[in-house]
Design a protein around this motif. Structure first.
Motif, mmCIF file in Angstrom:
data_model
loop_
_atom_site.group_PDB
_atom_site.id
_atom_site.type_symbol
_atom_site.label_atom_id
_atom_site.label_comp_id
_atom_site.label_asym_id
_atom_site.label_seq_id
_atom_site.Cartn_x
_atom_site.Cartn_y
_atom_site.Cartn_z
ATOM 1 N N MET A 1 0.836 -1.188 0.000
ATOM 2 C CA MET A 1 0.000 0.000 0.000
ATOM 3 C C MET A 1 0.877 1.247 0.000
ATOM 4 O O MET A 1 2.021 1.223 0.452
ATOM 5 C CB MET A 1 -0.917 0.027 1.225
ATOM 6 N N LYS A 2 0.315 2.335 -0.500
ATOM 7 C CA LYS A 2 1.022 3.609 -0.510
ATOM 8 C C LYS A 2 0.733 4.327 0.802
ATOM 9 O O LYS A 2 -0.429 4.536 1.157
ATOM 10 C CB LYS A 2 0.560 4.449 -1.694
ATOM 11 N N LEU A 3 1.797 4.694 1.515
ATOM 12 C CA LEU A 3 1.639 5.335 2.814
ATOM 13 C C LEU A 3 1.525 6.851 2.648
ATOM 14 O O LEU A 3 2.266 7.465 1.882
ATOM 15 C CB LEU A 3 2.817 5.009 3.722
ATOM 16 N N GLN A 61 -8.028 3.391 -2.822
ATOM 17 C CA GLN A 61 -8.101 2.035 -2.288
ATOM 18 C C GLN A 61 -6.740 1.492 -1.874
ATOM 19 O O GLN A 61 -6.639 0.690 -0.957
ATOM 20 C CB GLN A 61 -8.733 1.088 -3.318
ATOM 21 N N ASP A 62 -5.688 1.928 -2.559
ATOM 22 C CA ASP A 62 -4.350 1.402 -2.266
ATOM 23 C C ASP A 62 -3.540 2.322 -1.357
ATOM 24 O O ASP A 62 -2.327 2.190 -1.264
ATOM 25 C CB ASP A 62 -3.585 1.127 -3.561
ATOM 26 N N GLU A 63 -4.210 3.271 -0.689
ATOM 27 C CA GLU A 63 -3.515 4.189 0.212
ATOM 28 C C GLU A 63 -3.847 3.897 1.668
ATOM 29 O O GLU A 63 -4.933 3.378 1.981
ATOM 30 C CB GLU A 63 -3.890 5.648 -0.092
ATOM 31 N N LEU A 64 -2.913 4.237 2.543
ATOM 32 C CA LEU A 64 -3.119 4.135 3.983
ATOM 33 C C LEU A 64 -2.572 5.395 4.620
ATOM 34 O O LEU A 64 -1.407 5.743 4.418
ATOM 35 C CB LEU A 64 -2.417 2.903 4.556
ATOM 36 N N VAL A 65 -3.436 6.108 5.354
ATOM 37 C CA VAL A 65 -3.014 7.348 5.994
ATOM 38 C C VAL A 65 -2.596 7.055 7.438
ATOM 39 O O VAL A 65 -3.212 6.245 8.131
ATOM 40 C CB VAL A 65 -4.109 8.436 5.935
ATOM 41 N N ILE A 66 -1.515 7.705 7.851
ATOM 42 C CA ILE A 66 -1.014 7.618 9.222
ATOM 43 C C ILE A 66 -1.229 8.980 9.874
ATOM 44 O O ILE A 66 -0.708 9.990 9.392
ATOM 45 C CB ILE A 66 0.487 7.268 9.257
ATOM 46 N N THR A 104 1.318 8.896 22.806
ATOM 47 C CA THR A 104 1.105 9.178 21.391
ATOM 48 C C THR A 104 0.040 8.226 20.884
ATOM 49 O O THR A 104 0.178 7.007 20.999
ATOM 50 C CB THR A 104 2.394 9.030 20.568
ATOM 51 N N GLY A 105 -1.031 8.812 20.378
ATOM 52 C CA GLY A 105 -2.081 8.029 19.728
ATOM 53 C C GLY A 105 -1.807 7.995 18.242
ATOM 54 O O GLY A 105 -1.355 8.989 17.658
ATOM 55 N N VAL A 106 -2.066 6.852 17.636
ATOM 56 C CA VAL A 106 -1.831 6.670 16.200
ATOM 57 C C VAL A 106 -3.066 6.040 15.581
ATOM 58 O O VAL A 106 -3.678 5.137 16.175
ATOM 59 C CB VAL A 106 -0.601 5.774 15.934
ATOM 60 N N CYS A 107 -3.429 6.509 14.407
ATOM 61 C CA CYS A 107 -4.488 5.871 13.630
ATOM 62 C C CYS A 107 -3.931 5.510 12.262
ATOM 63 O O CYS A 107 -3.303 6.347 11.601
ATOM 64 C CB CYS A 107 -5.701 6.791 13.482
ATOM 65 N N LEU A 108 -4.119 4.268 11.873
ATOM 66 C CA LEU A 108 -3.786 3.795 10.532
ATOM 67 C C LEU A 108 -5.106 3.513 9.835
ATOM 68 O O LEU A 108 -5.858 2.634 10.256
ATOM 69 C CB LEU A 108 -2.945 2.518 10.588
ATOM 70 N N LEU A 109 -5.412 4.286 8.814
ATOM 71 C CA LEU A 109 -6.680 4.144 8.103
ATOM 72 C C LEU A 109 -6.407 3.854 6.637
ATOM 73 O O LEU A 109 -5.781 4.653 5.941
ATOM 74 C CB LEU A 109 -7.512 5.424 8.233
ATOM 75 N N ALA A 110 -6.868 2.696 6.189
ATOM 76 C CA ALA A 110 -6.661 2.285 4.803
ATOM 77 C C ALA A 110 -7.840 2.713 3.937
ATOM 78 O O ALA A 110 -8.974 2.840 4.421
ATOM 79 C CB ALA A 110 -6.486 0.765 4.729
ATOM 80 N N GLY A 111 -7.563 2.915 2.656
ATOM 81 C CA GLY A 111 -8.604 3.306 1.719
ATOM 82 C C GLY A 111 -9.699 2.281 1.573
ATOM 83 O O GLY A 111 -10.813 2.611 1.159
ATOM 84 N N ASP A 112 -9.402 1.008 1.937
ATOM 85 C CA ASP A 112 -10.433 -0.040 1.852
ATOM 86 C C ASP A 112 -11.277 -0.113 3.125
ATOM 87 O O ASP A 112 -12.086 -1.027 3.289
ATOM 88 C CB ASP A 112 -9.788 -1.397 1.551
#
Length: 196
Positions: A1-3, A61-66, A104-112
């Motif tokens: 996936m693209k970060l 769909q192929d992206e994931l945001v941090i 530190t809170g982290v969210c990983l959210l994928a396009g799917d």
């Protein structure tokens, strides 16, 4: 996936770069208010997820945001970024000679639609500081973009931190060990970073 890193923090950018993870930057204004009933780690996780939600509509769909948010807590008080010199002085005066917690809170959210939200905690011990040392740090490092009015990688961190319980990188703004593990679990590490 693209970060995609949704952060203006040069420290978070450097940490991802040092981890060997290719990413692109995407920025937008997101308010950092949180419900008053939240405590400690809940605040950091809430803010990270809140930031990620702002990016959801534009993710491919192929992206994931941090997204991430770092807070400093002295007992149950959340010490955010100082508004001015007086507030920075007050925060550092409270922190000196004591232990405090950094979340530190982290969210990983994928396009799917897949999403992981987590936080990490580090307890930081400060030696006692003089008013002159606090003033010197504020004047030379201008810590107005830092939770709790200090950066662990700055002069104050080097001069005042006597002990850490937990991840140093978490205090810098990103619990890198957890980010790597969660990206791996999601199958979201770039191909050249798949080491197992």
């Amino acid at each position: 996936m693209k970060l995609v890193l949704a952060s203006n923090s040069p420290r978070r950018r450097q940490l991802l770069t040092d981890m060997g993870l290719p990413y692109k930057i995407r920025l937008r204004e997101v308010d950092e208010d949180f419900p008053a009933h939240l405590r400690r780690a809940e605040v950091a996780e809430y803010l990270a997820a809140h930031k990620a939600a702002a990016y959801a509509p534009d993710l491919a769909q192929d992206e994931l945001v941090i997204t991430a948010d770092t807070i400093v807590c002295l007992e149950n008080d959340v010490l955010n970024k100082p508004a001015d010199r007086a507030e920075a002085t007050a925060m550092l005066t409270r922190l000196q000679g004591r232990a405090h917690d950094v979340f530190t809170g982290v969210c990983l959210l994928a396009g799917d639609g897949r999403q992981v939200v987590f936080s990490d905690q580090t307890t930081v011990h400060f030696r006692a500081l003089s008013p002159a040392e606090i003033g010197y740090y504020i004047d030379t490092c201008q810590p107005y973009d830092k939770a709790g009015s200090y950066g662990a990688q700055d002069w104050l961190g080097m001069a005042a931190i006597t002990r850490l319980e937990g991840s140093y990188f978490n205090v810098m703004g990103l619990p890198t060990h957890r980010v790597w593990a969660e990206l791996e679990a999601l199958g979201a590490l770039p191909g050249n970073a798949q080491l197992r």
